[in-house]
Design a protein around this motif. Structure first.
Motif, PDB file in Angstrom:
ATOM      1  N   ILE A  30       0.870  -1.176   0.000  1.00  0.00           N
ATOM      2  CA  ILE A  30       0.000   0.000   0.000  1.00  0.00           C
ATOM      3  C   ILE A  30       0.904   1.223   0.000  1.00  0.00           C
ATOM      4  O   ILE A  30       1.778   1.372   0.862  1.00  0.00           O
ATOM      5  CB  ILE A  30      -0.937   0.003   1.217  1.00  0.00           C
ATOM      6  CG1 ILE A  30      -1.875  -1.202   1.120  1.00  0.00           C
ATOM      7  CG2 ILE A  30      -1.720   1.308   1.288  1.00  0.00           C
ATOM      8  CD1 ILE A  30      -2.828  -1.336   2.274  1.00  0.00           C
ATOM      9  N   ILE A  31       0.674   2.080  -0.993  1.00  0.00           N
ATOM     10  CA  ILE A  31       1.471   3.294  -1.171  1.00  0.00           C
ATOM     11  C   ILE A  31       0.545   4.495  -1.045  1.00  0.00           C
ATOM     12  O   ILE A  31      -0.521   4.521  -1.669  1.00  0.00           O
ATOM     13  CB  ILE A  31       2.156   3.279  -2.552  1.00  0.00           C
ATOM     14  CG1 ILE A  31       3.054   2.045  -2.663  1.00  0.00           C
ATOM     15  CG2 ILE A  31       2.942   4.558  -2.779  1.00  0.00           C
ATOM     16  CD1 ILE A  31       3.628   1.810  -4.029  1.00  0.00           C
ATOM     17  N   ASP A  32       0.934   5.484  -0.252  1.00  0.00           N
ATOM     18  CA  ASP A  32       0.075   6.656  -0.081  1.00  0.00           C
ATOM     19  C   ASP A  32       0.223   7.623  -1.251  1.00  0.00           C
ATOM     20  O   ASP A  32       1.005   7.395  -2.179  1.00  0.00           O
ATOM     21  CB  ASP A  32       0.323   7.332   1.275  1.00  0.00           C
ATOM     22  CG  ASP A  32       1.659   8.030   1.390  1.00  0.00           C
ATOM     23  OD1 ASP A  32       2.349   8.234   0.371  1.00  0.00           O
ATOM     24  OD2 ASP A  32       2.034   8.385   2.528  1.00  0.00           O
ATOM     25  N   CYS A  33      -0.523   8.713  -1.190  1.00  0.00           N
ATOM     26  CA  CYS A  33      -0.544   9.676  -2.306  1.00  0.00           C
ATOM     27  C   CYS A  33       0.775  10.419  -2.479  1.00  0.00           C
ATOM     28  O   CYS A  33       0.991  11.064  -3.498  1.00  0.00           O
ATOM     29  CB  CYS A  33      -1.703  10.652  -2.143  1.00  0.00           C
ATOM     30  SG  CYS A  33      -1.609  11.620  -0.630  1.00  0.00           S
ATOM     31  N   ARG A  34       1.688  10.328  -1.499  1.00  0.00           N
ATOM     32  CA  ARG A  34       3.005  10.968  -1.617  1.00  0.00           C
ATOM     33  C   ARG A  34       4.077   9.953  -1.988  1.00  0.00           C
ATOM     34  O   ARG A  34       5.262  10.220  -1.848  1.00  0.00           O
ATOM     35  CB  ARG A  34       3.368  11.667  -0.315  1.00  0.00           C
ATOM     36  CG  ARG A  34       2.565  12.940  -0.115  1.00  0.00           C
ATOM     37  CD  ARG A  34       2.961  13.651   1.160  1.00  0.00           C
ATOM     38  NE  ARG A  34       1.775  13.643   2.006  1.00  0.00           N
ATOM     39  CZ  ARG A  34       1.692  13.124   3.230  1.00  0.00           C
ATOM     40  NH1 ARG A  34       2.740  12.621   3.802  1.00  0.00           N
ATOM     41  NH2 ARG A  34       0.574  13.159   3.893  1.00  0.00           N
ATOM     42  N   ALA A  35       3.663   8.769  -2.423  1.00  0.00           N
ATOM     43  CA  ALA A  35       4.549   7.687  -2.855  1.00  0.00           C
ATOM     44  C   ALA A  35       5.348   7.079  -1.699  1.00  0.00           C
ATOM     45  O   ALA A  35       6.403   6.508  -1.916  1.00  0.00           O
ATOM     46  CB  ALA A  35       5.468   8.136  -3.984  1.00  0.00           C
ATOM     47  N   ASN A  36       4.828   7.190  -0.492  1.00  0.00           N
ATOM     48  CA  ASN A  36       5.437   6.525   0.661  1.00  0.00           C
ATOM     49  C   ASN A  36       4.822   5.143   0.828  1.00  0.00           C
ATOM     50  O   ASN A  36       3.607   4.988   0.725  1.00  0.00           O
ATOM     51  CB  ASN A  36       5.208   7.332   1.943  1.00  0.00           C
ATOM     52  CG  ASN A  36       5.851   8.688   1.882  1.00  0.00           C
ATOM     53  OD1 ASN A  36       6.993   8.813   1.450  1.00  0.00           O
ATOM     54  ND2 ASN A  36       5.123   9.711   2.297  1.00  0.00           N
ATOM     55  N   ILE A  37       5.643   4.161   1.118  1.00  0.00           N
ATOM     56  CA  ILE A  37       5.136   2.809   1.356  1.00  0.00           C
ATOM     57  C   ILE A  37       4.587   2.751   2.779  1.00  0.00           C
ATOM     58  O   ILE A  37       5.315   2.982   3.746  1.00  0.00           O
ATOM     59  CB  ILE A  37       6.234   1.761   1.148  1.00  0.00           C
ATOM     60  CG1 ILE A  37       6.687   1.783  -0.315  1.00  0.00           C
ATOM     61  CG2 ILE A  37       5.748   0.381   1.555  1.00  0.00           C
ATOM     62  CD1 ILE A  37       7.868   0.888  -0.617  1.00  0.00           C
ATOM     63  N   ASP A  38       3.276   2.459   2.888  1.00  0.00           N
ATOM     64  CA  ASP A  38       2.620   2.396   4.188  1.00  0.00           C
ATOM     65  C   ASP A  38       2.519   0.980   4.738  1.00  0.00           C
ATOM     66  O   ASP A  38       2.452   0.781   5.940  1.00  0.00           O
ATOM     67  CB  ASP A  38       1.207   2.977   4.108  1.00  0.00           C
ATOM     68  CG  ASP A  38       1.199   4.493   4.107  1.00  0.00           C
ATOM     69  OD1 ASP A  38       2.203   5.102   4.513  1.00  0.00           O
ATOM     70  OD2 ASP A  38       0.174   5.070   3.704  1.00  0.00           O
ATOM     71  N   PHE A  39       2.474  -0.001   3.855  1.00  0.00           N
ATOM     72  CA  PHE A  39       2.253  -1.369   4.310  1.00  0.00           C
ATOM     73  C   PHE A  39       2.785  -2.343   3.264  1.00  0.00           C
ATOM     74  O   PHE A  39       2.597  -2.139   2.078  1.00  0.00           O
ATOM     75  CB  PHE A  39       0.753  -1.614   4.515  1.00  0.00           C
ATOM     76  CG  PHE A  39       0.436  -2.955   5.081  1.00  0.00           C
ATOM     77  CD1 PHE A  39       0.466  -3.177   6.443  1.00  0.00           C
ATOM     78  CD2 PHE A  39       0.112  -4.011   4.244  1.00  0.00           C
ATOM     79  CE1 PHE A  39       0.175  -4.425   6.965  1.00  0.00           C
ATOM     80  CE2 PHE A  39      -0.179  -5.254   4.754  1.00  0.00           C
ATOM     81  CZ  PHE A  39      -0.142  -5.473   6.124  1.00  0.00           C
ATOM     82  N   VAL A  40       3.418  -3.419   3.742  1.00  0.00           N
ATOM     83  CA  VAL A  40       3.916  -4.475   2.859  1.00  0.00           C
ATOM     84  C   VAL A  40       3.625  -5.810   3.532  1.00  0.00           C
ATOM     85  O   VAL A  40       3.822  -5.958   4.739  1.00  0.00           O
ATOM     86  CB  VAL A  40       5.440  -4.357   2.620  1.00  0.00           C
ATOM     87  CG1 VAL A  40       5.951  -5.514   1.783  1.00  0.00           C
ATOM     88  CG2 VAL A  40       5.785  -3.039   1.963  1.00  0.00           C
ATOM     89  N   MET A  41       3.151  -6.777   2.744  1.00  0.00           N
ATOM     90  CA  MET A  41       2.970  -8.131   3.256  1.00  0.00           C
ATOM     91  C   MET A  41       3.270  -9.122   2.146  1.00  0.00           C
ATOM     92  O   MET A  41       2.831  -8.952   1.006  1.00  0.00           O
ATOM     93  CB  MET A  41       1.559  -8.369   3.754  1.00  0.00           C
ATOM     94  CG  MET A  41       1.383  -9.751   4.332  1.00  0.00           C
ATOM     95  SD  MET A  41      -0.286 -10.036   4.884  1.00  0.00           S
ATOM     96  CE  MET A  41      -0.138 -11.710   5.432  1.00  0.00           C
TER      97      MET A  41
END
Length: 94
Positions: A30-41
């Protein structure tokens, strides 16, 4: 959408699609609107039979991979006749 809700929705989709395809691994990010990775599984559990996951696939309305097809190249989508540069044939008496 809140991150917790996005994580749950993506988790359900990933589980269902991985089961449907009988894939041996899946990755969700999951990547936020600023291209930061918020979640990885990463899921590398072995695929198998599951009535519960079959029901989830149906509930989500997932299309099987063989129904998705590949996109047609532009030459196939193009009109079969020229749109410019050619004058129409005159209808005349023969």
């Amino acid at each position: 959408m809140a991150l917790d809700e996005a994580v749950d929705r993506l988790r359900r989709y990933m589980l269902a699609k991985k089961h449907q395809l009988q894939a041996d691994r899946a990755l969700r990010i999951i990547i936020d609107c600023r291209a930061n990775i918020d979640f990885v599984m990463y899921d590398n559990r072995r695929p198998g039979e599951s009535d519960e996951l079959d029901d989830l696939v149906n509930k989500l309305g997932l299309l099987p991979a063989n129904r998705l097809g590949s996109p047609s190249p532009p030459s196939v989508r193009r009109a079969k006749h020229r749109l410019r540069g050619r004058k129409p044939k005159k209808k005349g008496n023969r």
